[in-house]
Design a protein around this motif. Structure first.
Motif, PDB file in Angstrom:
ATOM      1  N   ILE A 253      -6.981  20.224  -1.531  1.00 26.86           N
ATOM      2  CA  ILE A 253      -6.357  19.232  -0.436  1.00 26.86           C
ATOM      3  C   ILE A 253      -5.599  18.190  -0.941  1.00 26.86           C
ATOM      4  O   ILE A 253      -5.779  17.696  -2.100  1.00 26.86           O
ATOM      5  CB  ILE A 253      -7.900  18.837   0.244  1.00 26.86           C
ATOM      6  N   ASP A 254      -4.480  18.101  -0.430  1.00 27.00           N
ATOM      7  CA  ASP A 254      -3.712  16.664  -0.543  1.00 27.00           C
ATOM      8  C   ASP A 254      -3.273  16.218   0.736  1.00 27.00           C
ATOM      9  O   ASP A 254      -3.450  16.969   1.711  1.00 27.00           O
ATOM     10  CB  ASP A 254      -2.190  17.198  -1.402  1.00 27.00           C
ATOM     11  N   TRP A 255      -3.025  14.990   0.856  1.00 25.03           N
ATOM     12  CA  TRP A 255      -2.430  14.296   2.102  1.00 25.03           C
ATOM     13  C   TRP A 255      -1.512  13.350   1.785  1.00 25.03           C
ATOM     14  O   TRP A 255      -1.360  12.773   0.965  1.00 25.03           O
ATOM     15  CB  TRP A 255      -3.889  13.667   2.596  1.00 25.03           C
ATOM     16  N   ILE A 256      -1.106  13.027   2.931  1.00 23.54           N
ATOM     17  CA  ILE A 256       0.052  11.896   3.274  1.00 23.54           C
ATOM     18  C   ILE A 256      -0.210  11.087   4.354  1.00 23.54           C
ATOM     19  O   ILE A 256      -0.788  11.636   5.338  1.00 23.54           O
ATOM     20  CB  ILE A 256       1.572  12.619   3.520  1.00 23.54           C
ATOM     21  N   LYS A 257      -0.172   9.740   4.428  1.00 28.34           N
ATOM     22  CA  LYS A 257      -0.298   9.030   5.193  1.00 28.34           C
ATOM     23  C   LYS A 257       0.840   7.992   5.626  1.00 28.34           C
ATOM     24  O   LYS A 257       1.152   7.134   4.604  1.00 28.34           O
ATOM     25  CB  LYS A 257      -1.642   7.998   5.220  1.00 28.34           C
ATOM     26  N   TYR A 258       1.420   7.957   6.643  1.00 27.31           N
ATOM     27  CA  TYR A 258       2.766   7.014   7.209  1.00 27.31           C
ATOM     28  C   TYR A 258       2.070   5.977   8.056  1.00 27.31           C
ATOM     29  O   TYR A 258       1.453   6.328   9.241  1.00 27.31           O
ATOM     30  CB  TYR A 258       3.705   7.877   7.711  1.00 27.31           C
ATOM     31  N   SER A 259       2.031   4.982   7.715  1.00 24.14           N
ATOM     32  CA  SER A 259       1.229   3.705   8.421  1.00 24.14           C
ATOM     33  C   SER A 259       2.460   2.940   9.032  1.00 24.14           C
ATOM     34  O   SER A 259       3.418   2.447   8.260  1.00 24.14           O
ATOM     35  CB  SER A 259       0.495   2.918   7.744  1.00 24.14           C
ATOM     36  N   PHE A 260       2.570   2.878  10.289  1.00 27.53           N
ATOM     37  CA  PHE A 260       3.754   2.044  10.752  1.00 27.53           C
ATOM     38  C   PHE A 260       3.237   0.732  11.462  1.00 27.53           C
ATOM     39  O   PHE A 260       2.186   0.625  11.699  1.00 27.53           O
ATOM     40  CB  PHE A 260       4.257   3.062  12.063  1.00 27.53           C
TER      41      PHE A 260
END
Length: 331
Positions: free
Chosen positions: A323-330
């Protein structure tokens, strides 16, 4: 709240668009063709909602899109030199879809697949399979791509992969951000990194193998700098940035990159489980778009990592889920 808002038929399969809306009214739209992000609609400083990624006005345009707009990229993001690599003593030959190199998974990359999907209460999961030797890669691969969007305007992407043979993978999302809502060039955006180094590339955007510190270079964005002004410091044939920034010890609770637009007051922070990201300023956009209209901050493993001993590789072991992940926090 997740709702289906549109569907069309493509290649005798249903392509559907979904809207993930949070309690503030902000929302993200995604579709199962290429597990693609179509829009990210978030407020500016005056609470005006606007889409802040480049997009087409109809679904059909994505079927011939050459820019990987908003899609899931893989099996292997970025370029692989000479379209080949050696794994466990065996040479694998890949699609040459970038002159003599392989790029973003070849001719049959994930961006061209129509994913299955499952809508859950708080996320949507797109699923697909890639057969052994598709585009040249070993192993039958299964991938789940999950999207969720929190009440804090955080877009979370999770990649869950498993294969039946040892095989390299490198997934990312290829959204082009313009935080002004396309009212200003991204050259006016401020960019900041929490990185330790960048990879030198040649004129074909392939890493040379050299790993350089950021100090006293046009790549030193450790203090926020205006992209257009920093470009003036570059002494390269390549006009814009198409550069991999990496960290020696990624702390996933810290943003690897941040982009701010003073015009709108919007910012986005990039968090990820991966060791770095590709920063691309959209130099080669054309047709519906113009150069430098959008920028990409693509969390990923090292480009051409399979062919450089010092680069980090991401090899799936047989029948072990990764598992890998990305988070874009606006904000």
């Amino acid at each position: 709240m997740i709702s289906k808002i549109n569907s069309i038929i493509h290649q005798n399969k249903v392509v559907s668009v979904f809207r993930i809306k949070n309690n503030s009214g902000a929302y993200v739209e995604v579709m199962n063709y290429g597990a693609t992000i179509l829009s990210v609609v978030v407020p500016d400083r005056n609470n005006k909602l606007e889409n802040i990624i480049l997009h087409y006005n109809n679904i059909e345009s994505y079927f011939t899109d050459p820019f990987y707009l908003g899609c899931t990229v893989g099996r292997y993001a970025n370029r692989i030199s000479d379209a080949k690599f050696i794994l466990d003593g065996k040479t694998y030959y890949l699609d040459k879809n970038d002159v003599e190199n392989s790029n973003h998974g070849g001719f049959n990359g994930l961006n061209r697949k129509i994913f299955d999907y499952k809508v859950n209460e708080d996320n949507i999961v797109f699923s697909t399979e890639s057969v052994d030797r598709e585009s040249g890669f070993p192993g039958n691969l299964r991938l789940d791509v999950s999207y969720s969007f929190s009440d804090n305007n955080e877009l979370n992407i999770e990649y869950k992969a498993m294969a039946d043979k040892r095989t390299p993978v490198n997934f990312t999302n290829h959204a082009y951000f313009n935080l002004s809502g396309e009212k200003q060039s991204i050259l006016n955006h401020l960019f900041k990194v929490n990185a330790d180094y960048y990879l030198e590339t040649d004129d074909s955007f392939l890493p040379t193998g050299n790993i350089y510190p950021l100090d006293n270079t046009a790549f030193d964005f450790r203090r926020a700098g205006e992209i257009g002004q920093m470009l003036q410091l570059k002494n390269e044939i390549i006009k814009g940035y198409n550069t991999y920034f990496g960290t020696k010890s990624n702390k996933s609770d810290m943003p690897l990159a941040s982009v701010t637009d003073n015009y709108s007051g919007r910012s986005v922070d990039l968090y990820t489980s991966m060791p770095g990201f590709q920063f691309y300023t959209g130099d080669y956009l054309s047709g519906n778009f113009i150069p430098f209209e959008g920028l990409c901050i693509e969390a990923q493993y090292h480009p051409d990592g399979l062919n450089h001993s010092l680069f980090e590789k991401n090899i799936l072991e047989p029948d072990i889920e990764k598992i890998d992940w990305i988070k874009y926090s606006f904000r």
